[in-house]
Write a protein that holds these residues in place. Structure first.
Motif, PDB file in Angstrom:
ATOM      1  N   GLY A  30      -3.028  13.064  -6.473  1.00  0.00           N
ATOM      2  CA  GLY A  30      -4.316  13.137  -7.147  1.00  0.00           C
ATOM      3  C   GLY A  30      -5.415  12.333  -6.470  1.00  0.00           C
ATOM      4  N   ASN A  31      -5.059  11.287  -5.747  1.00  0.00           N
ATOM      5  CA  ASN A  31      -6.046  10.464  -5.062  1.00  0.00           C
ATOM      6  C   ASN A  31      -6.177  10.945  -3.618  1.00  0.00           C
ATOM      7  N   PRO A  32      -7.295  11.539  -3.235  1.00  0.00           N
ATOM      8  CA  PRO A  32      -7.428  12.091  -1.886  1.00  0.00           C
ATOM      9  C   PRO A  32      -7.443  11.025  -0.789  1.00  0.00           C
ATOM     10  N   LEU A  33      -7.694   9.776  -1.125  1.00  0.00           N
ATOM     11  CA  LEU A  33      -7.733   8.708  -0.126  1.00  0.00           C
ATOM     12  C   LEU A  33      -6.342   8.284   0.327  1.00  0.00           C
ATOM     13  N   ILE A  34      -5.337   8.556  -0.477  1.00  0.00           N
ATOM     14  CA  ILE A  34      -3.982   8.072  -0.185  1.00  0.00           C
ATOM     15  C   ILE A  34      -3.197   9.036   0.692  1.00  0.00           C
ATOM     16  N   GLY A  35      -3.384  10.312   0.540  1.00  0.00           N
ATOM     17  CA  GLY A  35      -2.640  11.283   1.333  1.00  0.00           C
ATOM     18  C   GLY A  35      -1.354  11.697   0.652  1.00  0.00           C
ATOM     19  N   ASN A  36      -0.657  12.649   1.251  1.00  0.00           N
ATOM     20  CA  ASN A  36       0.550  13.193   0.631  1.00  0.00           C
ATOM     21  C   ASN A  36       1.849  12.683   1.236  1.00  0.00           C
ATOM     22  N   SER A  37       1.796  12.083   2.397  1.00  0.00           N
ATOM     23  CA  SER A  37       3.053  11.639   3.018  1.00  0.00           C
ATOM     24  C   SER A  37       3.480  10.283   2.453  1.00  0.00           C
ATOM     25  N   ARG A  38       4.766  10.068   2.449  1.00  0.00           N
ATOM     26  CA  ARG A  38       5.335   8.813   1.953  1.00  0.00           C
ATOM     27  C   ARG A  38       4.809   7.628   2.776  1.00  0.00           C
ATOM     28  N   ALA A  39       4.753   7.792   4.105  1.00  0.00           N
ATOM     29  CA  ALA A  39       4.313   6.703   4.975  1.00  0.00           C
ATOM     30  C   ALA A  39       2.857   6.313   4.700  1.00  0.00           C
ATOM     31  N   SER A  40       1.986   7.295   4.527  1.00  0.00           N
ATOM     32  CA  SER A  40       0.584   6.962   4.269  1.00  0.00           C
ATOM     33  C   SER A  40       0.422   6.314   2.893  1.00  0.00           C
ATOM     34  N   GLN A  41       1.202   6.771   1.918  1.00  0.00           N
ATOM     35  CA  GLN A  41       1.098   6.164   0.597  1.00  0.00           C
ATOM     36  C   GLN A  41       1.565   4.711   0.615  1.00  0.00           C
ATOM     37  N   TYR A  42       2.688   4.450   1.266  1.00  0.00           N
ATOM     38  CA  TYR A  42       3.156   3.063   1.377  1.00  0.00           C
ATOM     39  C   TYR A  42       2.151   2.224   2.159  1.00  0.00           C
ATOM     40  N   GLY A  43       1.688   2.748   3.274  1.00  0.00           N
ATOM     41  CA  GLY A  43       0.774   1.987   4.119  1.00  0.00           C
ATOM     42  C   GLY A  43      -0.514   1.617   3.417  1.00  0.00           C
ATOM     43  N   ILE A  44      -1.098   2.557   2.720  1.00  0.00           N
ATOM     44  CA  ILE A  44      -2.387   2.301   2.073  1.00  0.00           C
ATOM     45  C   ILE A  44      -2.213   1.455   0.816  1.00  0.00           C
ATOM     46  N   LYS A  45      -1.291   1.823  -0.051  1.00  0.00           N
ATOM     47  CA  LYS A  45      -1.139   1.089  -1.311  1.00  0.00           C
ATOM     48  C   LYS A  45      -0.677  -0.345  -1.097  1.00  0.00           C
ATOM     49  N   LEU A  46       0.344  -0.539  -0.278  1.00  0.00           N
ATOM     50  CA  LEU A  46       0.879  -1.890  -0.106  1.00  0.00           C
ATOM     51  C   LEU A  46      -0.075  -2.781   0.690  1.00  0.00           C
ATOM     52  N   SER A  47      -0.802  -2.235   1.643  1.00  0.00           N
ATOM     53  CA  SER A  47      -1.771  -3.071   2.361  1.00  0.00           C
ATOM     54  C   SER A  47      -2.942  -3.448   1.454  1.00  0.00           C
ATOM     55  N   ALA A  48      -3.343  -2.552   0.550  1.00  0.00           N
ATOM     56  CA  ALA A  48      -4.403  -2.884  -0.406  1.00  0.00           C
ATOM     57  C   ALA A  48      -3.938  -3.988  -1.357  1.00  0.00           C
ATOM     58  N   ILE A  49      -2.704  -3.901  -1.811  1.00  0.00           N
ATOM     59  CA  ILE A  49      -2.179  -4.940  -2.698  1.00  0.00           C
ATOM     60  C   ILE A  49      -2.090  -6.272  -1.962  1.00  0.00           C
ATOM     61  N   PHE A  50      -1.607  -6.258  -0.718  1.00  0.00           N
ATOM     62  CA  PHE A  50      -1.503  -7.499   0.039  1.00  0.00           C
ATOM     63  C   PHE A  50      -2.882  -8.117   0.274  1.00  0.00           C
ATOM     64  N   GLY A  51      -3.869  -7.307   0.613  1.00  0.00           N
ATOM     65  CA  GLY A  51      -5.225  -7.808   0.810  1.00  0.00           C
ATOM     66  C   GLY A  51      -5.803  -8.414  -0.462  1.00  0.00           C
ATOM     67  N   ALA A  52      -5.586  -7.755  -1.583  1.00  0.00           N
ATOM     68  CA  ALA A  52      -6.067  -8.289  -2.858  1.00  0.00           C
ATOM     69  C   ALA A  52      -5.333  -9.576  -3.220  1.00  0.00           C
ATOM     70  N   TRP A  53      -4.039  -9.640  -2.927  1.00  0.00           N
ATOM     71  CA  TRP A  53      -3.241 -10.836  -3.200  1.00  0.00           C
ATOM     72  C   TRP A  53      -3.796 -12.036  -2.423  1.00  0.00           C
ATOM     73  N   MET A  54      -4.054 -11.850  -1.136  1.00  0.00           N
ATOM     74  CA  MET A  54      -4.561 -12.956  -0.316  1.00  0.00           C
ATOM     75  C   MET A  54      -6.000 -13.312  -0.712  1.00  0.00           C
ATOM     76  N   GLY A  55      -6.813 -12.313  -1.045  1.00  0.00           N
ATOM     77  CA  GLY A  55      -8.173 -12.587  -1.505  1.00  0.00           C
ATOM     78  C   GLY A  55      -8.193 -13.358  -2.807  1.00  0.00           C
ATOM     79  N   THR A  56      -7.322 -12.983  -3.712  1.00  0.00           N
ATOM     80  CA  THR A  56      -7.220 -13.688  -4.987  1.00  0.00           C
ATOM     81  C   THR A  56      -6.743 -15.117  -4.787  1.00  0.00           C
ATOM     82  N   ALA A  57      -5.791 -15.309  -3.880  1.00  0.00           N
ATOM     83  CA  ALA A  57      -5.304 -16.663  -3.602  1.00  0.00           C
ATOM     84  C   ALA A  57      -6.427 -17.526  -3.049  1.00  0.00           C
ATOM     85  N   TYR A  58      -7.267 -16.953  -2.195  1.00  0.00           N
ATOM     86  CA  TYR A  58      -8.392 -17.708  -1.651  1.00  0.00           C
ATOM     87  C   TYR A  58      -9.363 -18.116  -2.768  1.00  0.00           C
ATOM     88  N   LEU A  59      -9.664 -17.183  -3.676  1.00  0.00           N
ATOM     89  CA  LEU A  59     -10.564 -17.501  -4.787  1.00  0.00           C
ATOM     90  C   LEU A  59      -9.933 -18.500  -5.760  1.00  0.00           C
TER      91      LEU A  59
END
Length: 158
Positions: free
Chosen positions: A87-116
């Motif tokens: 349903g989200n066109p930014l993520i793509g349909n392949s398993r690799a793209s979904q893992y790559g995009i979702k988990l990197s976004a979570i990691f980035g938010a995690w580190m940003g939140t830790a900084y704040l």
């Protein structure tokens, strides 16, 4: 009962009353009571802010829900047969793209939140007290994806 605010400029070595943190206010700084405002959490090290028990639990739940969402999506019969799409066109349909995009976004938010969240221990400047809002948003995204995928109508065999 409003507690008094101590006004002073922030300089290296300035004393601050116990149980207080420096908070940026317009053109200067104020000393406020710990946990009295949005940014008034206790100052801590980055490692403690990023990998404390609460952070690991909150972000671990967001990662687990995202992984569950990806796996349910990829293993659904309609997704395998190609009759439905992500349903989200930014993520793509392949398993690799979904893992790559979702988990990197979570990691980035995690580190940003830790900084704040960490603040600055050298100057006793408080960090973000309501940091937990961000992992809850990511958990909500995983729950929404799981709900949508589990409620998706499966193709019927004829």
């Amino acid at each position: 009962v409003d507690l008094p605010l101590w006004r002073a400029e922030l300089r290296r070595g300035d004393p601050i009353p116990p149980g207080m943190v420096w908070v940026p206010v317009k053109n200067g700084w104020q000393a406020r009571e710990l946990n009295s405002c949005f940014w008034c959490g206790r100052p801590m090290l980055f490692k403690e802010a990023a990998f404390g028990k609460k952070a690991i639990l909150m972000w671990g739940a967001a990662i687990a829900l995202s992984i569950a969402d990806i796996e349910v999506t990829q293993n659904s019969p309609c997704f395998r047969s190609g009759t439905c799409r992500e349903g989200n066109p930014l993520i793509g349909n392949s398993r690799a793209s979904q893992y790559g995009i979702k988990l990197s976004a979570i990691f980035g938010a995690w580190m940003g939140t830790a900084y704040l969240r960490k603040g600055d221990r050298r100057f006793n400047i408080g960090g973000m007290k309501k940091w937990w809002i961000f992992p809850l948003l990511y958990q909500g995204g995983g729950i929404t994806g799981l709900t949508a995928n589990l409620s998706r109508k499966q193709p019927t065999k004829k």
